[in-house]
Design a protein around this motif. Sequence first.
Motif, mmCIF file in Angstrom:
data_model
loop_
_atom_site.group_PDB
_atom_site.id
_atom_site.type_symbol
_atom_site.label_atom_id
_atom_site.label_comp_id
_atom_site.label_asym_id
_atom_site.label_seq_id
_atom_site.Cartn_x
_atom_site.Cartn_y
_atom_site.Cartn_z
ATOM 1 N N TYR A 109 19.334 -10.134 -22.874
ATOM 2 C CA TYR A 109 20.309 -9.317 -22.143
ATOM 3 C C TYR A 109 19.708 -8.505 -20.995
ATOM 4 C CZ TYR A 109 22.633 -10.343 -26.560
ATOM 5 O OH TYR A 109 23.140 -10.992 -27.664
ATOM 6 N N ILE A 110 18.485 -8.024 -21.178
ATOM 7 C CA ILE A 110 17.822 -7.226 -20.148
ATOM 8 C C ILE A 110 16.603 -7.979 -19.647
ATOM 9 C CG2 ILE A 110 16.531 -5.106 -19.699
ATOM 10 C CD1 ILE A 110 18.372 -3.656 -21.611
ATOM 11 N N ASP A 111 16.497 -8.105 -18.337
ATOM 12 C CA ASP A 111 15.358 -8.812 -17.750
ATOM 13 C C ASP A 111 14.104 -7.939 -17.795
ATOM 14 O OD1 ASP A 111 14.212 -11.032 -16.089
ATOM 15 O OD2 ASP A 111 13.960 -9.388 -14.659
ATOM 16 N N THR A 112 14.242 -6.700 -17.329
ATOM 17 C CA THR A 112 13.088 -5.805 -17.322
ATOM 18 C C THR A 112 13.530 -4.380 -17.028
ATOM 19 O OG1 THR A 112 10.845 -5.540 -16.435
ATOM 20 C CG2 THR A 112 12.563 -6.002 -14.847
ATOM 21 N N TYR A 113 12.672 -3.421 -17.391
ATOM 22 C CA TYR A 113 12.751 -2.051 -16.893
ATOM 23 C C TYR A 113 11.682 -1.949 -15.801
ATOM 24 C CZ TYR A 113 14.873 -1.237 -21.531
ATOM 25 O OH TYR A 113 15.639 -1.307 -22.667
ATOM 26 N N TRP A 114 11.964 -1.251 -14.733
ATOM 27 C CA TRP A 114 11.004 -1.181 -13.631
ATOM 28 C C TRP A 114 11.014 0.217 -13.009
ATOM 29 C CZ3 TRP A 114 13.341 0.342 -9.178
ATOM 30 C CH2 TRP A 114 14.711 0.059 -9.033
ATOM 31 N N SER A 115 9.948 0.535 -12.306
ATOM 32 C CA SER A 115 9.890 1.815 -11.603
ATOM 33 C C SER A 115 8.982 1.694 -10.388
ATOM 34 C CB SER A 115 9.373 2.927 -12.516
ATOM 35 O OG SER A 115 8.011 2.719 -12.845
ATOM 36 N N PHE A 116 9.194 2.582 -9.431
ATOM 37 C CA PHE A 116 8.274 2.679 -8.301
ATOM 38 C C PHE A 116 8.227 4.120 -7.803
ATOM 39 C CE2 PHE A 116 12.246 1.470 -5.963
ATOM 40 C CZ PHE A 116 12.350 2.575 -5.123
ATOM 41 N N GLN A 117 7.142 4.440 -7.108
ATOM 42 C CA GLN A 117 7.011 5.745 -6.466
ATOM 43 C C GLN A 117 6.206 5.594 -5.188
ATOM 44 O OE1 GLN A 117 4.917 8.775 -8.676
ATOM 45 N NE2 GLN A 117 5.642 10.427 -7.363
ATOM 46 N N ASN A 118 6.705 6.177 -4.117
ATOM 47 C CA ASN A 118 5.988 6.177 -2.851
ATOM 48 C C ASN A 118 5.019 7.360 -2.862
ATOM 49 O OD1 ASN A 118 5.041 6.235 -0.248
ATOM 50 N ND2 ASN A 118 7.042 6.289 0.746
ATOM 51 N N VAL A 119 3.746 7.054 -3.069
ATOM 52 C CA VAL A 119 2.736 8.113 -3.162
ATOM 53 C C VAL A 119 2.059 8.363 -1.822
ATOM 54 C CG1 VAL A 119 2.300 7.678 -5.600
ATOM 55 C CG2 VAL A 119 0.968 6.434 -3.884
ATOM 56 N N GLN A 145 0.825 -1.199 0.000
ATOM 57 C CA GLN A 145 0.000 0.000 0.000
ATOM 58 C C GLN A 145 0.865 1.256 0.000
ATOM 59 O OE1 GLN A 145 -2.821 0.081 3.188
ATOM 60 N NE2 GLN A 145 -4.051 1.683 2.244
ATOM 61 N N GLY A 146 0.527 2.193 -0.900
ATOM 62 C CA GLY A 146 1.253 3.443 -0.973
ATOM 63 C C GLY A 146 2.409 3.436 -1.945
ATOM 64 N N LEU A 147 2.724 2.264 -2.509
ATOM 65 C CA LEU A 147 3.839 2.160 -3.447
ATOM 66 C C LEU A 147 3.303 1.819 -4.832
ATOM 67 C CD1 LEU A 147 6.983 2.337 -3.242
ATOM 68 C CD2 LEU A 147 6.986 -0.152 -3.308
ATOM 69 N N GLU A 148 3.396 2.775 -5.745
ATOM 70 C CA GLU A 148 2.981 2.536 -7.123
ATOM 71 C C GLU A 148 4.158 1.957 -7.906
ATOM 72 O OE1 GLU A 148 1.382 6.050 -8.864
ATOM 73 O OE2 GLU A 148 -0.502 5.935 -7.721
ATOM 74 N N ILE A 200 11.962 3.684 1.694
ATOM 75 C CA ILE A 200 11.504 4.525 0.592
ATOM 76 C C ILE A 200 10.727 5.676 1.209
ATOM 77 C CG2 ILE A 200 10.248 4.606 -1.581
ATOM 78 C CD1 ILE A 200 12.554 2.610 -1.565
ATOM 79 N N GLU A 201 11.307 6.870 1.173
ATOM 80 C CA GLU A 201 10.673 8.011 1.815
ATOM 81 C C GLU A 201 9.474 8.495 1.002
ATOM 82 O OE1 GLU A 201 11.557 8.773 4.766
ATOM 83 O OE2 GLU A 201 13.342 7.467 4.740
ATOM 84 N N ALA A 202 8.580 9.209 1.665
ATOM 85 C CA ALA A 202 7.392 9.756 1.004
ATOM 86 C C ALA A 202 7.818 10.619 -0.180
ATOM 87 C CB ALA A 202 6.577 10.578 1.993
ATOM 88 N N GLY A 203 7.237 10.341 -1.345
ATOM 89 C CA GLY A 203 7.545 11.097 -2.553
ATOM 90 C C GLY A 203 8.719 10.570 -3.349
ATOM 91 N N ASP A 204 9.481 9.653 -2.783
ATOM 92 C CA ASP A 204 10.632 9.100 -3.501
ATOM 93 C C ASP A 204 10.175 8.270 -4.694
ATOM 94 O OD1 ASP A 204 12.470 10.256 -1.883
ATOM 95 O OD2 ASP A 204 13.249 8.403 -1.020
#
Length: 255
Positions: free
Chosen positions: A18-28, A2-5, A66-70
Amino acid sequence: MQGLETQKYQPSFTLQAYIDTYWSFQNVSSKSILMPIVPDGCMDIVCQNRQWMLVGAMSKSKIMPIEAGDDAFGIRFRPSVLPQLLHIEAHTFINRIVPLAEVSPSLHYQLDRYGANEAQKVILLDALFESLCKATAFHQPILDLVDHITLHQGIRTMRDLEHFTQLGSRQIERLFKHYIGYTPKKFCTILRFFTVFKEVIKNDISNFSAMAYDFGYCDQSHFNKEFKKFSQFFPTHEIMSVFYNTKASFHPTIR
């Protein structure tokens, strides 16, 4: 969590070796989130708070706040690939996070020009790494070994690897140290653990005795001990319930 997109993007067909994946996250959320990261044998290039970093393969788990907004965006390379692209020795980066500019100023310069739009960034990254991979003379035996071990979910012995490659144990040890960073035994152990870890998350498994047997552990005690060694908690720990019955496409605990 919860809170992590989170988001995950597959590389182009050409790059999937060669590359497994591209990934991203954001603490909303408005609070810090503690995210457990477990070893998977891979190396990543990660941009967090506009800083590009090289993340070496891990031999143990860590809890990352993971801080808020990171937010972060990462490129997860298949084992052995990044050391070959950057002409570095993998064992010198085990459990280390270093500024990419110190390792490859030219790659850092190219990545630092890309904007924040993730979909557009992935298109540009595909083009960049297709060009870099095409220009790189990859060591095929180590790529084949990684595929072989992955296919067998890490359940391989040195004798199996010798038979598969027709190389001696010392040659194989040198290849692993240089291109992957671990010994062959450690790499197989981590791959087996990581396969188990994903299965536990994906399927909410409760019969750990059967799982221990299926994955070649001596008994459930051996299974529990190794699981805790690489994740810092037992498979029955309450933290695992956070990840049960979630989408299999992306799990923030998995590098």
